[in-house]
Design a protein around this motif. Structure first.
Motif, PDB file in Angstrom:
ATOM      1  N   GLN A   1     -10.711  57.424  45.665  1.00  0.00           N
ATOM      2  CA  GLN A   1     -11.161  57.145  44.294  1.00  0.00           C
ATOM      3  C   GLN A   1     -12.675  57.290  44.123  1.00  0.00           C
ATOM      4  O   GLN A   1     -13.199  57.080  43.032  1.00  0.00           O
ATOM      5  N   ILE A   2     -13.374  57.639  45.182  1.00  0.00           N
ATOM      6  CA  ILE A   2     -14.835  57.788  45.058  1.00  0.00           C
ATOM      7  C   ILE A   2     -15.168  58.826  43.985  1.00  0.00           C
ATOM      8  O   ILE A   2     -16.019  58.622  43.141  1.00  0.00           O
ATOM      9  N   HIS A   3     -14.481  59.924  44.021  1.00  0.00           N
ATOM     10  CA  HIS A   3     -14.681  61.003  43.038  1.00  0.00           C
ATOM     11  C   HIS A   3     -13.494  61.947  43.144  1.00  0.00           C
ATOM     12  O   HIS A   3     -12.992  62.162  44.250  1.00  0.00           O
ATOM     13  N   PRO A   4     -13.038  62.525  42.034  1.00  0.00           N
ATOM     14  CA  PRO A   4     -11.852  63.396  42.137  1.00  0.00           C
ATOM     15  C   PRO A   4     -12.064  64.637  43.020  1.00  0.00           C
ATOM     16  O   PRO A   4     -11.117  65.132  43.630  1.00  0.00           O
ATOM     17  N   PHE A   5     -13.267  65.142  43.093  1.00  0.00           N
ATOM     18  CA  PHE A   5     -13.488  66.380  43.853  1.00  0.00           C
ATOM     19  C   PHE A   5     -14.484  66.221  45.001  1.00  0.00           C
ATOM     20  O   PHE A   5     -14.409  66.929  45.996  1.00  0.00           O
ATOM     21  N   ILE A   6     -15.451  65.291  44.840  1.00  0.00           N
ATOM     22  CA  ILE A   6     -16.333  64.972  45.984  1.00  0.00           C
ATOM     23  C   ILE A   6     -15.652  63.792  46.643  1.00  0.00           C
ATOM     24  O   ILE A   6     -16.129  62.664  46.640  1.00  0.00           O
ATOM     25  N   SER A   7     -14.493  64.070  47.200  1.00  0.00           N
ATOM     26  CA  SER A   7     -13.537  63.014  47.461  1.00  0.00           C
ATOM     27  C   SER A   7     -13.716  62.397  48.835  1.00  0.00           C
ATOM     28  O   SER A   7     -14.088  63.057  49.800  1.00  0.00           O
ATOM     29  N   GLY A   8     -13.417  61.120  48.920  1.00  0.00           N
ATOM     30  CA  GLY A   8     -13.246  60.426  50.181  1.00  0.00           C
ATOM     31  C   GLY A   8     -14.403  60.600  51.133  1.00  0.00           C
ATOM     32  O   GLY A   8     -15.571  60.436  50.776  1.00  0.00           O
ATOM     33  N   ASN A   9     -14.058  60.965  52.347  1.00  0.00           N
ATOM     34  CA  ASN A   9     -15.098  61.058  53.369  1.00  0.00           C
ATOM     35  C   ASN A   9     -16.085  62.181  53.078  1.00  0.00           C
ATOM     36  O   ASN A   9     -17.166  62.207  53.645  1.00  0.00           O
ATOM     37  N   LYS A  10     -15.733  63.102  52.198  1.00  0.00           N
ATOM     38  CA  LYS A  10     -16.644  64.228  51.947  1.00  0.00           C
ATOM     39  C   LYS A  10     -17.915  63.777  51.215  1.00  0.00           C
ATOM     40  O   LYS A  10     -18.983  64.311  51.464  1.00  0.00           O
ATOM     41  N   TRP A  11     -17.801  62.787  50.343  1.00  0.00           N
ATOM     42  CA  TRP A  11     -19.023  62.254  49.738  1.00  0.00           C
ATOM     43  C   TRP A  11     -19.848  61.525  50.793  1.00  0.00           C
ATOM     44  O   TRP A  11     -21.059  61.714  50.891  1.00  0.00           O
ATOM     45  N   ARG A  12     -19.171  60.706  51.600  1.00  0.00           N
ATOM     46  CA  ARG A  12     -19.911  59.963  52.626  1.00  0.00           C
ATOM     47  C   ARG A  12     -20.629  60.928  53.567  1.00  0.00           C
ATOM     48  O   ARG A  12     -21.742  60.675  54.015  1.00  0.00           O
ATOM     49  N   LYS A  13     -19.985  62.069  53.863  1.00  0.00           N
ATOM     50  CA  LYS A  13     -20.575  63.024  54.800  1.00  0.00           C
ATOM     51  C   LYS A  13     -21.703  63.830  54.165  1.00  0.00           C
ATOM     52  O   LYS A  13     -22.622  64.266  54.848  1.00  0.00           O
TER      53      LYS A  13
END
Ligand SMILES: *Cc1c(COP(=O)(O)O)cnc(C)c1O
Length: 294
Positions: free
Chosen positions: A32-44
């Motif tokens: 739920q962080i972002h629909p496309f910058i999703s999950g661990n990809k935002w954190r990374k």
């Protein structure tokens, strides 16, 4: 400074199996962080984007397979935070939902052979060596990504005995392990490699964070290998979705959740255990399965 309001609630899910075995299961909704910058990809990506901003780079150059969630995340983040983006895609020219999204977010796609793909730095130097370009490794791997993922631990509302995550490169797992070590938690991390013969990943994880006491690898839940699936896995994903309202994908989180359920069923955990699954997002992979969901 580059910021994204993080929304990653934790919810408990119920199932007769958990009652029978006396465990409680929770899901951290990084999807739920972002629909496309999703999950661990935002954190990374978070610290890489800050680094790009600091070094006044205007152009992110990165790499991925044709179904890469990292490419989509980088394309969207580039559009959102004002970077031009180029994505080098491994293999022959194809079209799919993920690459369509990359294009919609303005990413320039270049398909390169598997041989050329092996030396990404050389590709970058040859084609994109301009001053304002920044190299972003496949999947956003690296120390910045590990730092970003370690922050997940600080967001937890209570202590969990066990945390589960899926692993491709193992960078996300390394970050979570770092968070566990830094906070001196007794939590055990359970990593489910999605590739065949995934035990090599233990070394890759411990290279970043040397804490083998807290690390458990479950390398027999790959279902045939990367992006491979079976009717059993798809049936599990369907059951999970229809009983919780939470979607999993067949490439990453479906295998991770399947592993957790299987271990619970086999009495791996003590009664009273609290188990947290990290939903690392990346649901686009499901869109390729329309014909296979019964
Ligand atoms: C990329 C991805 C992973 C793998 O992360 P690594 O840090 O490479 O191990 C896990 N889950 C999802 C949904 C992903 O998109």
């Amino acid at each position: 400074m580059i910021q994204l309001q993080i929304h990653s609630p934790i919810e408990e899910i119920s199932n007769p199996l958990f009652e029978e075995k006396g465990v409680r299961l929770y899901v951290k909704r990084d999807d739920q962080i972002h629909p496309f910058i999703s999950g661990n990809k935002w954190r990374k990506l978070k610290y890489l984007l800050r680094e790009a901003e600091k070094r006044k780079k205007k152009h992110l150059v990165t790499f991925g397979g044709a179904y890469s969630n990292h490419l989509v995340a980088t394309a969207c983040a580039g559009a959102k935070f004002g970077f031009r983006t180029t994505g080098f895609v491994r293999g022959e020219v194809v079209t799919n939902h993920s690459l369509m999204l990359c294009k919609l977010f303005g990413m320039e796609l270049q398909f390169i052979s598997r041989e050329a793909y092996r030396d990404k730095k050389a590709v970058f130097d040859m084609l994109e060596a301009s001053e304002d370009a920044m190299f972003v490794d496949e999947g956003g791997a690296g120390q910045e990504a590990v730092q970003g993922c370690s922050e997940l631990i600080g967001e937890l509302d209570q202590k969990y005995d066990h945390i589960f995550c899926a692993a491709g490169t193992g960078t996300t797992a390394a970050g979570i392990l770092k968070g566990i070590s830094q906070d001196h938690l007794k939590t055990q991390l359970h990593v489910v490699p999605v590739l065949k013969n995934g035990s090599f990943i233990a070394n890759d994880i411990l290279k970043y964070q040397n804490d083998s006491v807290s690390l458990n690898l479950h390398s027999c839940y790959h279902f045939g290998g990367y992006a491979k699936t079976t009717p059993e896995l798809l049936a599990f994903i369907k059951d999970f979705a229809s009983s919780t309202g939470i979607l999993l994908d067949q490439v990453y989180t479906g295998k991770m959740a399947y592993a957790a359920f299987d271990l619970i069923r086999n009495d791996y955990f003590m009664r009273g255990s609290k188990i947290l699954l990290i939903h690392t997002g990346g649901l686009l992979g499901l869109l390729s399965q329309a014909e296979k969901i019964a």
